[in-house]
Motif scaffolding. Structure first.
Motif, PDB file in Angstrom:
ATOM      1  N   ASN A  45      14.656  43.025 -97.150  1.00  0.00           N
ATOM      2  CA  ASN A  45      15.549  42.038 -96.554  1.00  0.00           C
ATOM      3  C   ASN A  45      14.838  41.165 -95.528  1.00  0.00           C
ATOM      4  O   ASN A  45      15.472  40.573 -94.643  1.00  0.00           O
ATOM      5  N   GLN A  46      13.499  41.127 -95.638  1.00  0.00           N
ATOM      6  CA  GLN A  46      12.717  40.192 -94.833  1.00  0.00           C
ATOM      7  C   GLN A  46      12.832  40.401 -93.337  1.00  0.00           C
ATOM      8  O   GLN A  46      12.862  39.444 -92.560  1.00  0.00           O
ATOM      9  N   LEU A  47      12.906  41.658 -92.908  1.00  0.00           N
ATOM     10  CA  LEU A  47      12.900  41.880 -91.469  1.00  0.00           C
ATOM     11  C   LEU A  47      11.465  41.838 -90.961  1.00  0.00           C
ATOM     12  O   LEU A  47      10.544  42.332 -91.613  1.00  0.00           O
ATOM     13  N   ALA A  48      11.296  41.266 -89.769  1.00  0.00           N
ATOM     14  CA  ALA A  48       9.988  41.301 -89.120  1.00  0.00           C
ATOM     15  C   ALA A  48       9.949  42.534 -88.225  1.00  0.00           C
ATOM     16  O   ALA A  48      10.992  42.970 -87.733  1.00  0.00           O
ATOM     17  N   CYS A  49       8.755  43.065 -88.009  1.00  0.00           N
ATOM     18  CA  CYS A  49       8.615  44.178 -87.061  1.00  0.00           C
ATOM     19  C   CYS A  49       9.285  43.776 -85.743  1.00  0.00           C
ATOM     20  O   CYS A  49       9.941  44.575 -85.081  1.00  0.00           O
ATOM     21  N   THR A  50       9.110  42.507 -85.392  1.00  0.00           N
ATOM     22  CA  THR A  50       9.593  42.043 -84.096  1.00  0.00           C
ATOM     23  C   THR A  50      11.089  41.735 -84.084  1.00  0.00           C
ATOM     24  O   THR A  50      11.621  41.325 -83.063  1.00  0.00           O
ATOM     25  N   ASP A  51      11.788  41.946 -85.213  1.00  0.00           N
ATOM     26  CA  ASP A  51      13.249  41.911 -85.145  1.00  0.00           C
ATOM     27  C   ASP A  51      13.748  43.146 -84.393  1.00  0.00           C
ATOM     28  O   ASP A  51      14.846  43.147 -83.854  1.00  0.00           O
ATOM     29  N   CYS A  52      12.966  44.201 -84.407  1.00  0.00           N
ATOM     30  CA  CYS A  52      13.352  45.411 -83.667  1.00  0.00           C
ATOM     31  C   CYS A  52      12.470  45.650 -82.443  1.00  0.00           C
ATOM     32  O   CYS A  52      12.928  46.207 -81.456  1.00  0.00           O
ATOM     33  N   HIS A  53      11.206  45.291 -82.526  1.00  0.00           N
ATOM     34  CA  HIS A  53      10.276  45.619 -81.434  1.00  0.00           C
ATOM     35  C   HIS A  53      10.003  44.454 -80.499  1.00  0.00           C
ATOM     36  O   HIS A  53       9.843  43.318 -80.935  1.00  0.00           O
ATOM     37  N   LYS A  54       9.960  44.756 -79.205  1.00  0.00           N
ATOM     38  CA  LYS A  54       9.534  43.795 -78.182  1.00  0.00           C
ATOM     39  C   LYS A  54       8.208  44.291 -77.624  1.00  0.00           C
ATOM     40  O   LYS A  54       8.089  45.460 -77.253  1.00  0.00           O
ATOM     41  N   LEU A  55       7.222  43.414 -77.561  1.00  0.00           N
ATOM     42  CA  LEU A  55       5.897  43.883 -77.162  1.00  0.00           C
ATOM     43  C   LEU A  55       5.451  43.441 -75.774  1.00  0.00           C
ATOM     44  O   LEU A  55       4.625  44.085 -75.155  1.00  0.00           O
ATOM     45  N   HIS A  56       6.007  42.350 -75.285  1.00  0.00           N
ATOM     46  CA  HIS A  56       5.587  41.885 -73.964  1.00  0.00           C
ATOM     47  C   HIS A  56       6.448  42.503 -72.871  1.00  0.00           C
ATOM     48  O   HIS A  56       6.863  41.837 -71.936  1.00  0.00           O
TER      49      HIS A  56
END
Ligand code: HEC
Ligand code: HEC
Ligand code: HEC
Ligand code: HEC
Ligand code: HEC
Ligand code: HEC
Ligand code: HEC
Ligand code: HEC
Ligand code: HEC
Ligand code: HEC
Length: 331
Positions: A154-165
């Motif tokens: 379904n084309q989710l990006a890792c960063t749809d769930c994860h925040k890195l900064h």
């Protein structure tokens, strides 16, 4: 004459000024226009000379959007200089380990974002390319099913769930994880508000206690190979083996229970007696004749066995019994 001269020279100045502006504008536009096509496919070519120091000349707490500081990366594990595998580790490329070679982005006059990996939610980069950045370091056992899983499809990006900064990624904290999921899973948000529910809303449980969101071979991304095994990991007392088992319990807890929330007691799909009557006919009940009531063809609801959801008043051991005479799940 003087005036005419003045007008003429002003005209020249104005004209030269105009030309200069035009030249400037061209200077700005030209490299960008030239760069546009290839830059998308491969952002930049060289790493900046001074690594993060170069980037932080322009990007710091003040220059970025509200609630976001590029310096926030140093608060999390990615900013750990002691971990050789981290972007800031001994052999690390710092910011550019994720954002790609940034020399061109750092030095050219227009800071076109196409010359650097954009990992934001509204990025111009295709999701698969963004995820490759992360998977280049993170494709290991815990994510090797990612490419077969429903979130990837379904084309989710890792960063749809994860925040890195940020220092602590909210999706990795039990109390805040579910909020991240609820941004998309609205029905489940409602389910977990129901009177009987797994205590997710109190922060005592998280979706990841039952689900592996990076992908599993099981239905509904469950952590364990079967639904029952997922439940047994906390409700071990229901596992058995018992002397008298109740067939549907060993088969599938979800024949009677919802997993998230229910308006009935004990997360039940239906209230008793109708729950039990999905499989059992009252007409066959051995004590029926003693009530003297004539039952309608469908089994009826008049018998004492069905008043007040009563089955479990007598059949208390609905999950099975270890009592020598517990074969009817009565004790
Ligand atoms: C000379 C100043 C300058 C330097 C040095 C610089 N940037 Fe930028 N950067 C900018 C500006 C200005 C923007 C916003 C451009 C825009 O909005 O189109 C930007 C945008 C970005 C973005 C946002 C892209 C997006 O839209 O998601 C990222 C990521 C980024 N820079 C990373 C870096 C990294 C990594 C470095 C170091 C290699 C770096 N920058 C060095 C000025 C700079
Ligand atoms: C581990 C990967 C990683 C590293 C290392 C990293 N970033 Fe990022 N960066 C991201 C992700 C992912 C985003 C998208 C926003 C988010 O998830 O927080 C982002 C977003 C940005 C943005 C866009 C902010 C906005 O919303 O407009 C800038 C600018 C940026 N990073 C600069 C930097 C700088 C400067 C460094 C080094 C000091 C750096 N990044 C290091 C992953 C990284
Ligand atoms: C250069 C390699 C590298 C890249 C690229 C990278 N990571 Fe990491 N990441 C690491 C390392 C190393 C750790 C720390 C692992 C540890 O300490 O157990 C880590 C930790 C994490 C963690 C756990 C953080 C925590 O606090 O426990 C998450 C989540 C994560 N990365 C997501 C991402 C995402 C999403 C991206 C892409 C935007 C990404 N990473 C890019 C190397 C990388
Ligand atoms: C649907 C939300 C979601 C997406 C999408 C997602 N993650 Fe995660 N991730 C989580 C949750 C929840 C956890 C913590 C619980 C767990 O480990 O299962 C986690 C944990 C992690 C961790 C730390 C623990 C570990 O397994 O090492 C890393 C690293 C990580 N994710 C990387 C990634 C990468 C890389 C991607 C993209 C390919 C990605 N994640 C996509 C939700 C997500
Ligand atoms: C950006 C949106 C988004 C986020 C955030 C998100 N999901 Fe999903 N999820 C989806 C989509 C889209 C699907 C597939 C369509 C569907 O079943 O609704 C899906 C499907 C699922 C499924 C069903 C899998 C199946 O095989 O039926 C589970 C379980 C799930 N997600 C759990 C989670 C958990 C847990 C989190 C938080 C850690 C999370 N999701 C975060 C979008 C998201
Ligand atoms: C107690 C374990 C458990 C917890 C906690 C849990 N789930 Fe589930 N979830 C399940 C099971 C089991 C299924 C499969 C249901 C079925 O097949 O009958 C499921 C199914 C799903 C599905 C597929 C559609 C559906 O409703 O059947 C989604 C989406 C989902 N869960 C999201 C979430 C989210 C988001 C959270 C956290 C807020 C969460 N789950 C917490 C056990 C759990
Ligand atoms: C991570 C641990 C965990 C897992 C896995 C788990 N549960 Fe639970 N379960 C709990 C906790 C904690 C409670 C709440 C106990 C309390 O409130 O006293 C609970 C309560 C229940 C209740 C009683 C609810 C009520 O309102 O009385 C039922 C029924 C239940 N779980 C069924 C299941 C089923 C079915 C599964 C598998 C799909 C499952 N559980 C998986 C931890 C878990
Ligand atoms: C045949 C229907 C049925 C099946 C199948 C079933 N249950 Fe239950 N369960 C019930 C009923 C009915 C109650 C309420 C009992 C009561 O009211 O006394 C209950 C209550 C519970 C409770 C809360 C009270 C307690 O006994 O701790 C938990 C936890 C529970 N079930 C877990 C499970 C698990 C785990 C499974 C799968 C292994 C499962 N159930 C399968 C009917 C069922
Ligand atoms: C999904 C179907 C299903 C549901 C729902 C169900 N049962 Fe059963 N039950 C069975 C099956 C199958 C057996 C085993 C019958 C056999 O061995 O002949 C059984 C056996 C029993 C027995 C023992 C019968 C015997 O002859 O030893 C009792 C008592 C019983 N169930 C009571 C209940 C009660 C009370 C409920 C509601 C809380 C309930 N059942 C819900 C399928 C179900
Ligand atoms: C007043 C107590 C009582 C109530 C209420 C009750 N039962 Fe029973 N049930 C019994 C007793 C006692 C037996 C065992 C009779 C025997 O051993 O011959 C029994 C036996 C059974 C059997 C096994 C039948 C067989 O042929 O051996 C099933 C199935 C059953 N009950 C289901 C139910 C269901 C479903 C309900 C709710 C609609 C229910 N019972 C309500 C007392 C009750």
């Amino acid at each position: 004459m003087n005036i005419a001269k003045f007008v003429l020279s002003s005209a020249i100045v104005a004209a030269t000024g105009f030309l200069c502006l035009a030249a400037l504008a061209e200077d700005e536009a030209a490299p960008a226009a030239k760069a546009a096509a290839p830059a998308v496919a491969s952002p930049g070519t060289q790493y900046s000379a001074k690594g993060a120091d170069t980037c932080l000349e322009c990007h710091d707490a003040d220059s970025d959007t509200a609630n976001f500081t590029t310096a926030g990366i140093f608060k999390g594990k990615h900013g750990n200089p002691k971990n050789a595998h981290s972007p800031f580790g001994q052999k690390g490329m710092q910011c550019e380990a994720c954002h790609g070679p940034g020399d061109r982005h750092s030095t050219q006059k227009s800071k076109r974002t196409e010359t650097i990996n954009s990992l934001k939610a509204n990025s111009w980069m295709p999701v698969a390319e963004r995820n490759e950045v992360c998977l280049s370091c993170h494709l290991n056992r815990s994510r090797n099913a990612w490419h077969a899983e429903v979130h990837d499809r379904n084309q989710l990006a890792c960063t749809d769930c994860h925040k890195l900064h940020v220092g602590k990624d909210p999706v990795l904290v039990k109390q805040t994880e579910s909020e991240v999921c609820f941004t998309c899973h609205k029905k489940q948000r409602a389910d977990f508000q129901k009177t009987s529910s797994h205590p997710v809303r109190f922060g005592k449980m998280a979706c990841s206690d039952c689900h592996n969101t990076h992908g599993t071979a099981t239905q509904a991304l469950l952590k364990k190979p079967t639904l029952n095994q997922t439940c047994y990991s906390c409700h071990a007392e229901k596992r058995g083996p018992l002397m008298w088992e109740h067939a549907p319990v060993t088969e599938d807890c979800s024949l009677c229970h919802t997993s998230h929330g229910s308006v009935r007691t004990a997360l039940l799909n239906k209230s008793t007696p109708s729950l039990c009557q999905e499989c059992h006919s009252v007409a066959g009940h051995p004590a029926v004749p003693r009530t003297g009531a004539a039952l309608p063809a469908n089994g009826g609801t008049g018998a004492i066995f069905v008043v007040a959801g009563s089955c479990t008043n007598c059949h208390t051991q609905v999950h099975g019994s270890n009592h020598p005479s517990g074969n009817k799940l009565l004790r």
